[in-house]
Design an enzyme around this catalytic site. Structure first.
Site, short mmCIF file in Angstrom:
data_model
loop_
_atom_site.label_atom_id
_atom_site.label_comp_id
_atom_site.label_asym_id
_atom_site.label_seq_id
_atom_site.Cartn_x
_atom_site.Cartn_y
_atom_site.Cartn_z
N PRO A 87 67.64 46.23 82.91
CA PRO A 87 68.08 47.15 81.85
C PRO A 87 68.22 46.49 80.47
O PRO A 87 68.49 47.17 79.50
CB PRO A 87 69.44 47.62 82.35
N GLY A 96 69.47 42.79 79.78
CA GLY A 96 70.39 41.65 79.55
C GLY A 96 69.75 40.52 78.75
O GLY A 96 70.37 39.91 77.88
N ASP A 109 61.91 37.57 83.76
CA ASP A 109 62.90 37.55 84.84
C ASP A 109 62.42 38.42 86.00
O ASP A 109 63.21 38.98 86.74
CB ASP A 109 64.23 38.09 84.26
N LYS A 138 61.75 32.00 91.43
CA LYS A 138 62.47 32.23 92.67
C LYS A 138 62.14 31.08 93.63
O LYS A 138 60.99 30.64 93.69
CB LYS A 138 61.99 33.57 93.24
C1 SAM Z 1 65.97 40.95 87.75
S1 SAM Z 1 65.45 42.35 86.93
C2 SAM Z 1 65.51 41.90 85.25
C3 SAM Z 1 66.87 41.91 84.66
C4 SAM Z 1 66.85 41.67 83.18
N1 SAM Z 1 66.39 40.34 82.83
C5 SAM Z 1 68.21 41.86 82.56
O1 SAM Z 1 68.78 40.86 82.08
O2 SAM Z 1 68.73 42.97 82.51
C6 SAM Z 1 63.74 42.38 87.25
C7 SAM Z 1 62.98 43.51 86.58
O3 SAM Z 1 61.59 43.25 86.71
C8 SAM Z 1 60.92 44.49 86.77
N2 SAM Z 1 59.57 44.26 87.32
C9 SAM Z 1 59.21 43.95 88.59
N3 SAM Z 1 57.87 43.79 88.65
C10 SAM Z 1 57.39 43.96 87.40
C11 SAM Z 1 56.08 43.90 86.81
N4 SAM Z 1 55.01 43.59 87.54
N5 SAM Z 1 55.98 44.14 85.49
C12 SAM Z 1 57.06 44.43 84.73
N6 SAM Z 1 58.30 44.50 85.24
C13 SAM Z 1 58.48 44.27 86.55
C14 SAM Z 1 61.83 45.36 87.62
O4 SAM Z 1 61.60 46.72 87.32
C15 SAM Z 1 63.22 44.88 87.17
O5 SAM Z 1 63.74 45.74 86.18
#
Ligand code: SAM
Length: 351
Positions: free
Chosen positions: A217, A219, A271, A300
């Site tokens: 969202p 961060g 992230d 990861k």
């Molecule tokens: C751990 S969360 C990120 C949190 C974010 N850094 C924060 O501080 O709020 C991982 C995010 O990666 C997104 N995501 C996963 N695969 C993705 C892709 N191929 N391209 C773009 N976003 C992706 C997910 O929808 C999720 O919102």
């Protein structure tokens, strides 16, 4: 004085043992690493005189991935009363120190000991000063006392400019209430860890642009926006309205692994929870093709051979940049806010 004590996140003791043993072997410092599972520390016992000091002189703390703090020294047993006299006796062979930190390990026992350390610190400082063992000055080594219990302490030394920047390597960062997720602290910690404070205005400023891959969202985007940057946030998920209201964020619902900016940007952060090799390849592409100048990306960790796997990915990136004939500084650390992951920081050097 010939043991190296290294703090780490509980559960990562084997990674620390592998990492420090590899450095020792490269430097031909004889010794062995040992650790108890979930003890939040590992020891490297040097079997040659001056080995621990040689190791600390040759290795930059910043280059270590899993250790949060380190010190060379010795474990001593303290009596129930008059601990200070016994400590001072042991410190006779120690140089005059410029600072002292009382530390505990990142375990439940350690947390319980924190109060004892707080109370013990004031009289100890006074006694050290009186004995001429503590003269608060930069350039002098730091005395690091790691309490395993009220009776057992590791009395250690480290150079203040070649050890953790926070006691126990644990940052005291306040969660900003306006930030949309707690992950925000991860990027803030990354900046503290990888960018000297005096360079923040030059390297993180409002004339810059950034891309946040897997942003929702928001961060991490929040941290970029807080520095005044214009951010492109890539995620199929929704971004916090408060961030969109700043007017500094453009939200694109796209795939972070195929998106490329039309113009190069200053920063890329990512992230996305994915296989580490895929994130590392993405990082290599962005820096290698000049799509960004600096990047912070989470990797990861696999279930097993975690140090070996991270090392392999870092070496692969380094080889890729050498092939492209570009200079890149590569750093990688398991941050306090990282769980089963490490954080990489890359910066393209030169033009
Ligand atoms: C751990 S969360 C990120 C949190 C974010 N850094 C924060 O501080 O709020 C991982 C995010 O990666 C997104 N995501 C996963 N695969 C993705 C892709 N191929 N391209 C773009 N976003 C992706 C997910 O929808 C999720 O919102």
């Amino acid at each position: 004085m010939n043991t190296l004590l290294l703090h780490c996140r509980p559960g990562f003791e084997n990674e620390v043992c592998s990492e420090i043993s590899e450095h020792a072997a490269n430097l031909q410092v004889a010794g062995y690493a040992k650790a108890k599972a979930s003890s939040a520390c590992a020891e490297f016992v040097c079997t040659e005189e001056g080995g621990a000091e040689r190791l600390m002189q040759a290795v930059r703390f910043k280059s270590l991935i899993f250790p949060r703090q380190w010190a060379r020294g010795v474990f001593i047993v303290l009596p129930e009363t008059d601990r200070i006299s016994v400590l001072l006796e042991h410190l006779q062979d120690f140089p005059v120190c410029g600072s002292v930190w009382l530390e505990v390990l990142d375990t439940n026992e350690g947390k319980e000991l924190s109060n004892f350390c707080k109370k013990f610190e004031v009289p100890l400082r006074k006694a050290l000063g009186k004995a001429g063992k503590l003269v608060e000055q930069s350039g002098k080594p730091r005395l690091l006392l790691t309490f395993k219990s009220g009776r057992e302490v590791f009395v250690g030394l480290a150079e203040a400019n070649n050890s953790a920047i926070w006691p126990m390597g644990i940052p005291r960062l306040k969660f900003p209430r306006e930030a949309p997720s707690r992950s925000t602290l991860k990027l803030e910690e990354a900046w503290h860890t990888f960018i000297p404070r005096e360079e923040w205005d030059e390297r993180l400023n409002g004339d810059m642009t950034g891309v946040d891959l897997g942003a929702a969202p928001g961060g991490w985007t929040y941290q970029l926006v807080k520095r005044g940057m214009l951010v492109t946030a890539i995620d199929n998920g929704p971004m916090a309205q408060s961030l969109m209201d700043t007017g500094l964020v453009q939200h694109l619902m796209a795939d972070g692994f195929t998106y490329k900016p039309r113009q190069p940007v200053d920063w890329m952060v990512c992230d996305i929870v994915e296989k580490p090799a895929r994130n590392a390849a993405l990082l290599e592409t962005w820096i290698g093709e000049g799509l960004c100048r600096e990047a912070v990306v989470n990797l990861k960790l696999p279930m097993k051979q975690r140090y070996a796997e991270v090392r392999k990915l870092l070496d692969r990136m380094e080889a890729g940049f050498a092939e492209r004939r570009i200079k890149v500084s590569i750093a990688c650390k398991q941050l306090y806010h990282d769980r089963e992951e490490v954080t990489c920081h890359l910066r393209r050097l030169g033009k």
